[in-house]
Scaffold this motif. Structure first.
Motif, mmCIF file in Angstrom:
data_model
loop_
_atom_site.group_PDB
_atom_site.id
_atom_site.type_symbol
_atom_site.label_atom_id
_atom_site.label_comp_id
_atom_site.label_asym_id
_atom_site.label_seq_id
_atom_site.Cartn_x
_atom_site.Cartn_y
_atom_site.Cartn_z
ATOM 1 N N LEU A 102 -0.041 13.320 7.662
ATOM 2 C CA LEU A 102 -0.735 12.443 8.596
ATOM 3 C C LEU A 102 -2.154 12.138 8.108
ATOM 4 C CD1 LEU A 102 -0.366 10.995 11.291
ATOM 5 C CD2 LEU A 102 -1.255 12.996 12.437
ATOM 6 N N TYR A 103 -2.820 13.160 7.543
ATOM 7 C CA TYR A 103 -4.186 12.950 7.060
ATOM 8 C C TYR A 103 -4.203 12.050 5.826
ATOM 9 C CZ TYR A 103 -4.768 16.747 10.304
ATOM 10 O OH TYR A 103 -4.733 17.494 11.447
ATOM 11 N N VAL A 104 -3.156 12.176 5.016
ATOM 12 C CA VAL A 104 -3.044 11.294 3.855
ATOM 13 C C VAL A 104 -2.893 9.841 4.326
ATOM 14 C CG1 VAL A 104 -1.629 10.689 1.860
ATOM 15 C CG2 VAL A 104 -2.123 13.084 2.351
ATOM 16 N N LEU A 105 -2.099 9.632 5.386
ATOM 17 C CA LEU A 105 -1.939 8.279 5.932
ATOM 18 C C LEU A 105 -3.276 7.741 6.446
ATOM 19 C CD1 LEU A 105 1.455 8.395 7.875
ATOM 20 C CD2 LEU A 105 0.974 7.432 5.626
ATOM 21 N N VAL A 106 -4.069 8.606 7.078
ATOM 22 C CA VAL A 106 -5.393 8.182 7.529
ATOM 23 C C VAL A 106 -6.227 7.747 6.328
ATOM 24 C CG1 VAL A 106 -7.571 8.948 8.558
ATOM 25 C CG2 VAL A 106 -5.401 9.598 9.610
ATOM 26 N N ALA A 107 -6.158 8.519 5.244
ATOM 27 C CA ALA A 107 -6.944 8.191 4.050
ATOM 28 C C ALA A 107 -6.514 6.839 3.466
ATOM 29 C CB ALA A 107 -6.792 9.296 3.008
ATOM 30 N N ILE A 108 -5.205 6.601 3.411
ATOM 31 C CA ILE A 108 -4.719 5.319 2.893
ATOM 32 C C ILE A 108 -5.229 4.182 3.777
ATOM 33 C CG2 ILE A 108 -2.668 3.924 2.394
ATOM 34 C CD1 ILE A 108 -1.167 6.553 1.857
ATOM 35 N N SER A 109 -5.165 4.385 5.099
ATOM 36 C CA SER A 109 -5.640 3.349 6.019
ATOM 37 C C SER A 109 -7.134 3.102 5.857
ATOM 38 C CB SER A 109 -5.348 3.745 7.465
ATOM 39 O OG SER A 109 -3.983 4.020 7.624
ATOM 40 N N LEU A 110 -7.871 4.168 5.566
ATOM 41 C CA LEU A 110 -9.309 3.997 5.340
ATOM 42 C C LEU A 110 -9.552 3.152 4.098
ATOM 43 C CD1 LEU A 110 -10.848 7.500 6.117
ATOM 44 C CD2 LEU A 110 -11.286 5.355 7.323
ATOM 45 N N TRP A 111 -8.734 3.378 3.090
ATOM 46 C CA TRP A 111 -8.879 2.613 1.852
ATOM 47 C C TRP A 111 -8.734 1.111 2.139
ATOM 48 C CZ3 TRP A 111 -4.826 -0.003 -1.000
ATOM 49 C CH2 TRP A 111 -5.262 -0.492 -2.241
ATOM 50 N N SER A 112 -7.794 0.763 2.998
ATOM 51 C CA SER A 112 -7.567 -0.662 3.239
ATOM 52 C C SER A 112 -8.327 -1.200 4.440
ATOM 53 C CB SER A 112 -6.067 -0.934 3.419
ATOM 54 O OG SER A 112 -5.587 -0.239 4.539
ATOM 55 N N GLN A 140 0.831 -1.203 0.000
ATOM 56 C CA GLN A 140 0.000 0.000 0.000
ATOM 57 C C GLN A 140 0.865 1.251 0.000
ATOM 58 O OE1 GLN A 140 -2.864 0.155 3.236
ATOM 59 N NE2 GLN A 140 -2.968 -2.068 3.196
ATOM 60 N N GLY A 141 1.868 1.245 0.852
ATOM 61 C CA GLY A 141 2.731 2.414 0.975
ATOM 62 C C GLY A 141 3.456 2.705 -0.321
ATOM 63 N N VAL A 142 4.000 1.657 -0.961
ATOM 64 C CA VAL A 142 4.719 1.840 -2.218
ATOM 65 C C VAL A 142 3.759 2.341 -3.296
ATOM 66 C CG1 VAL A 142 5.962 0.633 -4.050
ATOM 67 C CG2 VAL A 142 6.509 0.167 -1.668
ATOM 68 N N LEU A 143 2.578 1.741 -3.350
ATOM 69 C CA LEU A 143 1.595 2.135 -4.360
ATOM 70 C C LEU A 143 1.188 3.598 -4.195
ATOM 71 C CD1 LEU A 143 -0.484 1.624 -6.597
ATOM 72 C CD2 LEU A 143 -1.991 0.626 -4.878
ATOM 73 N N PHE A 144 0.896 4.011 -2.963
ATOM 74 C CA PHE A 144 0.430 5.383 -2.769
ATOM 75 C C PHE A 144 1.556 6.405 -2.829
ATOM 76 C CE2 PHE A 144 -3.472 3.289 -1.528
ATOM 77 C CZ PHE A 144 -4.401 4.125 -2.116
ATOM 78 N N SER A 145 2.772 5.986 -2.510
ATOM 79 C CA SER A 145 3.897 6.885 -2.739
ATOM 80 C C SER A 145 3.957 7.245 -4.214
ATOM 81 C CB SER A 145 5.220 6.227 -2.348
ATOM 82 O OG SER A 145 5.216 5.907 -1.002
ATOM 83 N N PHE A 146 3.641 6.270 -5.044
ATOM 84 C CA PHE A 146 3.665 6.458 -6.496
ATOM 85 C C PHE A 146 2.489 7.324 -6.958
ATOM 86 C CE2 PHE A 146 2.262 4.328 -10.590
ATOM 87 C CZ PHE A 146 3.095 5.092 -11.398
ATOM 88 N N ILE A 147 1.290 6.972 -6.505
ATOM 89 C CA ILE A 147 0.105 7.727 -6.918
ATOM 90 C C ILE A 147 0.188 9.173 -6.447
ATOM 91 C CG2 ILE A 147 -2.386 7.965 -6.544
ATOM 92 C CD1 ILE A 147 -2.591 4.935 -6.534
ATOM 93 N N LEU A 148 0.732 9.363 -5.236
ATOM 94 C CA LEU A 148 0.733 10.692 -4.635
ATOM 95 C C LEU A 148 2.061 11.417 -4.826
ATOM 96 C CD1 LEU A 148 -1.025 9.664 -1.314
ATOM 97 C CD2 LEU A 148 -2.090 10.793 -3.269
#
Lengths: 298, 320
Positions: free
Chosen positions: B179-189, B142-150
């Motif tokens: 921090l809010y972006v991390l919350v959003a990623i966690s919500l996604w999963s 997830q982290g690698v994917l969203f680092s790329f998307i974002l």
């Protein structure tokens, strides 16, 4: 257990519109349920990142690094995959992950079943206190034990080898406890019949109890596989040398080193999630059941 | 198991009392031996890698230890230093913000989706699958994917914003957003998990209750408020505890995406512990921080125990 076949009950997998949908009168007049208008975009929102993962893994870097990036690959470009699979390390990391996860699943099933059976059906000195202790250890967060666990593994000379990843996940109190609960729910008579026929305990466990315990065993297998395959924290602590990396650890460092070769990073990411994804899609029912049942047992 | 009373009279030729007792003792001893053999592997691993480390951690937290040279006893100094450490305070604050956002949002979203999907329409299975799938994907991926998307420069997210004439965002590189972006990623999963748990619970709402309510002329909203939601109470408690414990222990995602940055804006408690123990080689200090976290989790678990005892009966069939 509630009634098993109540007509009013929605079956999530069923694709058939029922004659009397729960609370919808005017809704039948529409060609499709109005719910889709709300649900479809939401479901898409959840799906898009994964679709993008797959798409970008078959794009060329030129297409990715354009601004704005291409939203659809003009052609299937496998250079990312070639790069990743040609990189001698990735296949190795894959093998490491597989070794660690498969041995964790196998040993949790074996030792969990043995321990669970002893706690469920056998009387021995100290069983109560042991059981209570095991239950208590389930509440211990990993962060509390990780530093000494590192020290223990170091004393055993296992740090920086696959052994350091395998030993701590040999058996979890969760596996022992879940199987014990399940064995307790089985009727005793079956085992007693085998007893009377003079079977040994192992024999009874193997040929009477385990065949009946498939749901519990698959729950243990699914959750053990998921947690060991996906773990990053412990490999990060226990492994220094990239020969022993798991996929998760390898992917992280790979991204750090090649963050301009996004197609390769995404190809590596696909390789990392594919086994779990395939396992999930292949056995979705048991996956979801495992996760909800273990959860709701609290 | 109560011991069987020994019979008082015995037919002639039967074994005597003493022999019977001996035999029973022998049987029990052999059973005990076998049982011990069965539990031995679990006991070794669990005691050796749980109970022993818990005690060891406590001792460590009173010491200055760099994992290499012999350690020094420093008493409560680590704890005192922690209470003064602005970085630890920031880590606690970040963790609490993350938890306070992620837990209620994931539960609310999961519940709304579960209520929407708990009916007979086409594609329910597909929707459920799409929403749940991210849950099985590792935090690393997830982290690698969203680092790329974002990615602020090359990421798809900013090009979408660009097309909508919204200025480019820093996302994970912006201390005010990360921090809010991390919350959003966690919500996604994490939402999918709440969804399937709620769905399973909704399947267990007794249909006869709903039927009775309907016969009494209750509307849909009434049924929801007075029949469905009350039966979900135990599930709510479970999810609340589970999600809070998960979010207080968040680490992998932070490590992969931001390494606690930018400017410490995403340093969470476990990241702090890891950094202290394995980056700065101050294992004693890290152990003290870990003890603070563990005690907080323990208080939380004990608190809900009490709540549960006071709460409603467990839902029948919720364990399926």
């Amino acid at each position: 257990m509630t009634a098993t076949s109540a007509p009013a009950r929605a079956v999530p997998d069923s694709d058939t519109p029922s004659a009397a949908p729960a609370g919808g009168r005017a809704r039948r007049l529409l060609p499709f349920s109005a719910w889709h208008l709300a649900l479809a975009p939401l479901a898409l929102l959840f799906a898009i990142p994964l679709v993008w993962l797959l798409l970008s893994s078959v794009m060329s870097d030129a297409e990715i690094n354009r601004f704005p990036p291409a939203l659809w690959p003009s052609h299937i470009d496998l250079s990312g995959y070639r790069y990743v699979l040609g990189n001698a390390m990735f296949p190795r990391w894959f093998a490491n992950s597989l070794i660690v996860s498969v041995s964790a699943v196998a040993s949790n099933l074996v030792f969990g079943a043995l321990g669970g059976y002893a706690f469920a059906r056998m009387r021995f000195a100290g069983s109560r206190i042991l059981l209570v202790t095991m239950l208590a250890t389930m509440a211990i967060p990993f962060q509390l034990t990780m530093i000494p666990t590192f020290l223990v593994m170091k004393r055993l000379g296992l740090i920086d080898s696959l052994g350091a990843l395998i030993v701590p996940s040999l058996v979890t109190p969760f596996a022992v406890f879940l199987l014990r609960q399940f064995f307790l729910s089985l009727p005793r008579e079956l085992e007693e019949a085998a007893w009377i026929d003079g079977c040994s305990r192992l024999r009874v466990l193997w040929s009477v109890v385990l065949p009946l315990s498939r749901p519990a065993l698959s729950t243990v297998a699914v959750l053990t596989f998921l947690s060991t395959w996906n773990d990053l924290t412990w490999p990060l602590i226990a492994i220094n040398h990239d020969v022993h990396y798991t996929l998760q650890l390898g992917l992280t460092t790979f991204q750090g080193q090649h963050h301009t070769k996004w197609s390769a990073v995404m190809a590596g990411n696909v390789v990392t999630v594919l086994p779990v994804l395939l396992a999930f899609l292949g056995a979705q029912k048991s996956f979801i059941q495992s996760i909800t049942s273990s959860g709701l047992k609290g | 198991m109560p011991r069987l009373p020994t019979p008082l009279t015995l037919p002639a030729g039967a074994p005597t009392d003493a022999e019977l007792r001996r035999a029973r003792r022998r049987r029990r001893r052999s059973e005990s031996t076998a049982a011990w053999a069965f539990v031995m592997p679990s006991v070794l691993v669990i005691l050796g890698l749980s109970v022993l480390p818990v005690i060891w951690s406590l001792l460590l937290s009173f010491q200055a230890d760099d994992l290499v040279t012999p350690s020094r006893w420093v008493g409560l100094q680590n704890y005192h230093a922690l209470s003064q450490d602005p970085n630890f305070r920031q880590a606690v604050r970040n963790t609490l913000i993350y938890t306070a956002l992620y837990v209620p949002l994931s539960m609310a979203l999961g519940l709304v989706l579960a209520l929407a999907l708990n009916r007979r329409i086409r594609l329910v299975g597909l929707y459920r699958t799409l929403i749940f799938v991210p849950f099985v994907i590792s935090a690393t991926a997830q982290g690698v994917l969203f680092s790329f998307i974002l990615d602020p420069e090359f990421g798809a997210a900013n090009s979408v914003l660009h097309a909508l004439h919204i200025p480019a965002q820093g996302f994970l590189t912006d201390p005010g957003q990360a921090l809010y972006v991390l919350v959003a990623i966690s919500l996604w999963s994490g939402t999918g998990f709440c969804l399937v748990v709620y769905l399973a619970a909704l399947q267990d709402v007794p249909p006869e209750l709903l039927e009775a309510g309907r016969l009494d002329g209750a509307g849909r909203r009434h049924l929801l408020r007075h029949v469905v939601l009350p039966t979900l109470t135990p599930v709510n408690v479970f999810l609340l505890v589970w999600q809070v414990i998960e979010s207080l222990q968040v680490f992998d995602l932070v490590y992969v995406t931001t390494k606690g940055g930018p400017l410490g804006s995403t340093t969470v408690i476990v990241y702090f512990i890891w950094e202290m123990a394995f980056q700065n080689f101050t294992a004693g200090y890290g152990a003290a921080a870990a003890y603070v976290l563990a005690v907080a989790l323990l208080v939380l678990a004990a608190g809900t125990r009490l709540l549960r005892r006071r709460g409603t009966d467990r839902l029948e069939g919720a364990t399926r």
